[in-house]
Design a protein around this motif. Structure first.
Motif: not given
Length: 283
Positions: A146-160
């Motif tokens: 893939t032309e994108e980075p091989g590993v992609r992480l997304v974490v979202e939360s109302a609790d910082p």
């Protein structure tokens, strides 16, 4: 007056290249699954704290057989907990080279995993279906070719606190397979590799047309042949590039990353070219 502002903490991160064994990959999935389970427990606890039960009927001199506020609260609470638990489900998704996709729990996905045919694997939680989880997101994508980075992480939360902890724990495990040469997949890295390859080609043409003792006709033929080879190389460069420097690679026992070998080939070719130029110059 209570604040109406809703805050969401986001912790995205990327790794340009990753290589490791299937066991390492499974451990990463286990870390994500454990985080989802702990988040589910904390959300249930938060709901119970926000919705405390009324006093039971024995302390309120209520009717002998029922106490409506208490029984109603218990029914509503039980339903809410079921909804929260259903909304916090860990899943793994595996896509192979034919774009066939399989989704399930960690054990079932790795029962079908084949390091020779995989293309992408995703660990995620299907948050949704209840107001307490609508702001949550956990997605780890690991993909090769893939032309994108091989590993992609997304974490979202109302609790910082949880967002930072989840990002840190997953990052710690992924870092074990992060490749230092992964910078090659960045825009600057690709420009650098392309520049080196062009310099090698230019040097090769220089050696064949200037330093070699050929007449103009032979030199013209050589330049034409090299130009055709370069044109063909440009057509195949993308396939060759991702083959030499995969954005993600599952290694067999004792196997080294293809990126390490690719850099070795380029370094050897560069060294050979420099020696050839030096020898011909001395002559």
């Amino acid at each position: 007056m209570a604040s109406s502002v809703q805050r969401v903490t986001k912790r995205p991160r990327i790794w340009h290249a990753w290589a490791g064994s299937a066991d390492q990959l499974e451990r990463i999935g286990a870390v994500v699954a454990d985080l989802v389970e702990r988040r589910k427990e904390s959300l249930v606890t938060k709901y119970l704290e926000d919705h405390p039960a009324p006093p039971d009927r024995e302390t309120e001199q209520a009717q002998e057989h029922s106490y409506f506020p208490y029984t109603t609260h218990k029914a509503v609470t039980d339903a809410a907990i079921r909804d929260i638990e259903a909304a916090c489900q860990f899943r793994a998704s595996l896509t192979d080279r034919t774009s066939d996709e399989a989704t399930g729990d960690l054990e079932s996905i790795f029962a079908e995993f084949d390091r020779r045919t995989y293309r992408k694997i995703i660990f995620y939680c299907s948050f949704g279906g209840h107001e307490y989880v609508e702001k949550e997101k956990l997605l780890l994508t690991m993909e090769r070719d893939t032309e994108e980075p091989g590993v992609r992480l997304v974490v979202e939360s109302a609790d910082p606190g949880w967002a930072k902890q989840a990002s840190a724990e997953i990052s710690e495990e992924v870092d074990k397979g992060s490749q230092r040469w992964g910078i090659i997949h960045s825009p600057f890295g690709m420009v650098g590799v392309t520049f080196v390859l062009w310099m090698l080609l230019a040097t090769l043409i220089y050696l064949l047309t200037t330093l070699a003792n050929f007449d103009w006709f032979i030199r013209s033929i050589l330049v034409t042949i090299i130009s055709l080879i370069v044109a063909l190389g440009l057509m195949l460069i993308e396939l060759t590039y991702w083959w030499m420097f995969p954005s993600m690679q599952i290694l067999a026992d004792g196997e080294r990353s293809s990126g390490v070998r690719g850099l070795g080939y380029i370094a050897l070719l560069l060294l050979t070219t420099v020696i050839a130029v030096a020898v011909n110059t001395i002559k």
